[in-house]
Structures are given as structure tokens and as C-alpha cells.
Design an enzyme around this catalytic site. Structure first.
Site, PDB file in Angstrom:
ATOM      1  N   CYS A 207       0.896  -1.167   0.000  1.00  0.00           N
ATOM      2  CA  CYS A 207       0.000   0.000   0.000  1.00  0.00           C
ATOM      3  C   CYS A 207       0.926   1.206   0.000  1.00  0.00           C
ATOM      4  O   CYS A 207       1.913   1.198  -0.725  1.00  0.00           O
ATOM      5  CB  CYS A 207      -0.968  -0.033   1.184  1.00  0.00           C
ATOM      6  SG  CYS A 207      -0.177  -0.155   2.788  1.00  0.00           S
ATOM      7  N   SER A 208       0.659   2.229   0.799  1.00  0.00           N
ATOM      8  CA  SER A 208       1.583   3.366   0.799  1.00  0.00           C
ATOM      9  C   SER A 208       2.561   3.330   1.956  1.00  0.00           C
ATOM     10  O   SER A 208       3.600   3.975   1.915  1.00  0.00           O
ATOM     11  CB  SER A 208       0.806   4.686   0.795  1.00  0.00           C
ATOM     12  OG  SER A 208      -0.053   4.725   1.908  1.00  0.00           O
TER      13      SER A 208
END
Lengths: 246, 196
Positions: A207-208
């Protein structure tokens, strides 16, 4: 956990049994310090800091310790690892002051080794007179199911045919840019779209930062996938994505 | 007026003093009663997950929660929205009870509640100030025995000064008499990971 132990003590006949229900988190939150054991100082994956003057450090210090005299405490801000997950253990006069400083910098598992070199020697250990390491180096030990940035990048670069990248960020985030050939399934649609993910490949989830990737990992693992997740900052634009270790 | 205030406050105080996670597996009858009450509520009102919150994503509006123990443990996922009550209790590592409804293929959290623990009979709760005062006296002068009930690894990486490590499985396995001091009137203080 602790109420159960306390209950057993009462049953065994102890008359004065108390429970500190709020436990360690409340203790730390009140600004009070916690202490590390000798075993942890010896074997733990820690950053050990000797706060005594350089002259005392030279005469003998705990092996692996870095030398940061208390008066240069502010240097720790630049010298400590970038990851706030790095456990910092401090010893020497002023450990209390340094503990508060390091906590304030954001390091989550900071502790004091009470008694410092004296406690170390008293528990049967030797001091070292090696020169102080120039730089603080520390590497996070990967959690269960975590993939290294290097191994992840190999799959992202198409050099590992047995692997596939799964992007679980939101649609908006993915629209800004994605890894080449990555599959995109937002975390909240994972249940409904599991059939879009190959079961015969190593699924590398990102994800981030790693938080959603870990959640997706648990979900996929439970569903029988061969999944791993990446804990790293991932930044994307139209040219693709870059990863930077936390 | 006064009466009204009191009525409002008592349930709150009772809840607050029992609110604790990470310490929730009491194995006490009281706790079992509590669980049964929750269970019956569940049947009447729909679906519920009980366990430790494994993660919360505000971006994906998703909570994952680990239910069941040991090998049977599974991580379940529910979505939340602006109508979901008690989101402050959905924090990673906290024990929670999530009531949800099924809409299509989605599970939507209706309410998140902290999982409650009760103090066993014959014990009293102490606060941080009380314990800090004891610790500052030292074990000898303070005449106390402070027990860190968390797993050994947690004890090693950072414990409250003057603590002794006795993880729950150890006291259960070896018995209280084998691991605690001989003096049965000594002040014993137990603690663990508490609410995070």
C-alpha cells in the site's frame, strides 16, 4: 492476563493482591521510564547508547554500545535510525533525561538499562574497550509474512516470474500511478474480488506504508493464498512507483 | 437533579473501571457471565466479532479483527462508515467487540465496543501514581512484589522498574505458591499490557 494471575494468587491464600489494570501503556504515557533486562542488552536487536563521557566509555563499555555523551544528546536526533520502530536502550548518568528526549523524538520502544556498566559486570559479563562505532547501524528484523524491499523490487521489476504485485490502495491513489503489471484491488474490495488474484503465485502486497498491506496479507493468508506484505513508503506517479525502507 | 446525575454516572464509572484490553482473558466466572450476556445480545441483534483489532485503515474504511485463539485464530474484515459508533475503540491491539450487519457482500460495522475485563474477587485496582510511589521506595522498603504478567519477551524489552517476570502460563503451570514469595501478606501487584 494480569487479572487472571491475580485471581490465582487470591485462591492460593495471598491476602493483599492488587492489579494495575492500565498496565505498561499508562505507565509509559505518564512519562515514566521502563527498564530493559540484561538479556535484552546482550541479545536484543537494539540500538545501545552509552551516555557517559567519552573518557569513561574508552575505559570500558558494554559491547555494541554507541558513545553519545549526555551533553551531546541532541546529536541523537540525527544519529538514530530513521525507523521509529528501532528499540533504543540507554545507560549511564542522565539516562532519565535522555529517555525523555528520545521518547519525544518518537521512538516507540525506548528503555533504560538500569545500573549500566556496573549491572552488566555484576551479572557476569565483560566490558569492551573497542573503539566506538562511527555510525549507528540498525536493521529491522522482518515480521511474519513480511517481504524485504529487495525481494519486492525483484518482483516489481519483472525479474521473478513466480511473483505478482498486489496494490491494495484506494482507486484514487492507484490512479496517480502503479507498479508495472500490478494487480489493483482496494483493501475494502478484497473479499469480493479475491478471484482476481492468482493462487499459484507469490502475492506481494503493498500500500503506501504497509498498514493496509498487512491487513490484506492476513485476509489472503486465511483464504489460502501464498502472500507476503511490504512495510515501506511507496510513492507513485505516472512514471511508476518508488519504495523507500521505513 | 443530583439523583439524575448519579444515575447517569454510575454505569459510566463501572464501565470505565473495567475497561481494559490485553488483560481481558480472565477466565473468571464473572467474565464468563459477561460473555454470555454479550452472546445473548448477539443472537438478538445480529452478527458480532470479538477479538483483538489487527488493523484499521481510514483510507479503505476497513477494520480487521482477529477472532478465535491459537490455530483457530482468523482475521476478519469489516467496513465502517460515518454511522459506525464507537470508532475510538477500534485501535490496533485493543480487544474489541464489533457488531456488524451484512449488506450485499459487505459487512458493515454498526458499533465498536471495548471488550471488558473484570477484577477477580478479593483484588483491588491501583493507579499509576500509587504504583509509582511504591516503585520509588524500592522492593525492600516498600515491601511489595511487582509482577509483570506479559510474555517474557515483552518483559525483557522494557518493564516497570523492580518488576519480576511471571508470564500467565508460568503461574498457571507451576502454581502461585511456587512462583510468588512465601509471605502471604506481602503486597502483590500484577499488571500486563493494559489498553493500548
Amino acid at each position: 492476563m494480569s487479572p487472571e494471575s491475580a485471581g490465582l494468587a487470591v485462591k492460593a491464600g495471598y491476602t493483599n493482591v492488587k492489579v494495575y489494570l492500565k498496565g505498561v501503556p499508562a505507565w509509559k504515557k505518564s512519562g515514566r521510564n521502563v527498564v530493559a533486562s540484561t538479556k535484552h542488552v546482550k541479545d536484543g536487536n537494539i540500538v545501545l547508547v552509552d551516555l557517559r563521557p567519552t573518557s569513561e566509555y574508552k575505559q570500558g563499555h558494554i559491547p555494541r554500545a554507541y558513545s553519545v555523551p549526555l551533553e551531546d544528546m541532541e546529536d541523537l536526533e540525527d544519529d538514530l535510525p530513521a525507523s521509529m520502530a528501532a528499540p533504543v536502550v540507554l545507560y549511564g548518568t542522565g539516562d532519565d533525561k535522555a529517555y525523555k528526549f528520545v521518547k519525544k523524538l518518537g521512538y516507540k520502544t525506548t528503555s533504560i538499562y538500569q545500573g549500566g556498566v556496573d549491572a552488566w559486570v555484576a551479572s557476569g559479563n565483560q566490558l569492551s574497550t573497542d573503539a566506538a562505532p562511527e555510525e549507528i547501524t540498525w536493521k529491522r528484523i522482518l515480521g511474519k509474512g513480511e517481504v524485504t524491499v529487495a525481494a519486492f523490487n525483484k518482483v516489481a521489476d519483472g525479474e521473478a516470474p513466480g511473483g505478482v504485485i498486489l496494490d491494495v490502495r484506494t482507486k484514487d491513489e492507484a490512479a496517480e500511478g502503479m507498479f508495472d503489471n500490478a494487480i489493483h484491488v482496494p483493501l475494502d474490495e478484497l473479499q469480493a474480488k479475491m478471484n482476481e488474484i492468482p493462487k499459484d503465485k507469490e502475492v506481494m502486497i503493498h500500500c503506501s506504508t504497509g498498514a493496509r498491506a498487512e491487513m490484506a496479507y492476513k485476509e489472503l493468508k486465511a483464504a489460502g493464498f501464498n502472500a507476503y506484505y511490504l512495510v515501506a513508503d511507496v510513492e507513485c506517479d505516472e512514471d511508476g512507483c518508488e519504495t523507500a525502507e521505513e | 437533579m443530583k439523583k439524575k446525575m448519579l444515575k447517569k454516572f454510575i454505569p459510566f464509572m463501572v464501565c470505565a473501571s473495567f475497561f481494559v484490553s490485553g488483560c481481558q482473558q480472565t477466565g473468571q466466572n464473572a467474565a464468563a457471565d459477561q460473555a454470555m450476556k454479550v452472546e445473548s445480545v448477539v443472537k438478538a441483534q445480529g452478527n458480532v466479532y470479538k477479538g483483538k483489532v489487527a488493523g484499521v485503515s481510514n483510507k479503505a474504511k476497513t477494520i480487521s479483527i482477529t477472532v478465535g485463539k491459537g490455530d483457530a485464530a482468523k482475521t476478519m474484515m469489516v467496513k465502517f462508515n460515518d454511522q459506525t459508533k464507537g470508532m475510538e475503540h477500534a485501535a490496533k491491539g485493543e480487544a474489541a467487540i464489533i457488531k456488524y450487519e451484512v449488506i450485499g457482500t459487505d459487512k458493515i460495522a454498526v458499533e465498536v465496543k471495548p471488550k471488558l475485563a473484570k477484577l477477580p474477587e478479593g483484588t483491588t485496582e491501583v493507579d499509576t501514581e500509587y504504583l509509582a510511589n511504591l516503585v520509588s521506595q524500592g522492593t525492600e522498603k516498600g515491601n511489595y512484589f511487582l509482577v509483570d504478567s506479559r510474555p517474557g519477551s515483552r518483559f525483557h524489552e522494557g518493564t516497570i522498574p523492580t518488576s519480576v517476570s511471571i508470564p500467565v502460563p508460568k503461574i498457571k503451570g507451576e502454581g502461585a505458591l511456587a512462583v510468588l514469595p512465601k509471605d502471604k501478606n506481602i503486597q502483590l501487584v500484577f499488571y500486563c499490557g493494559g489498553p493500548t
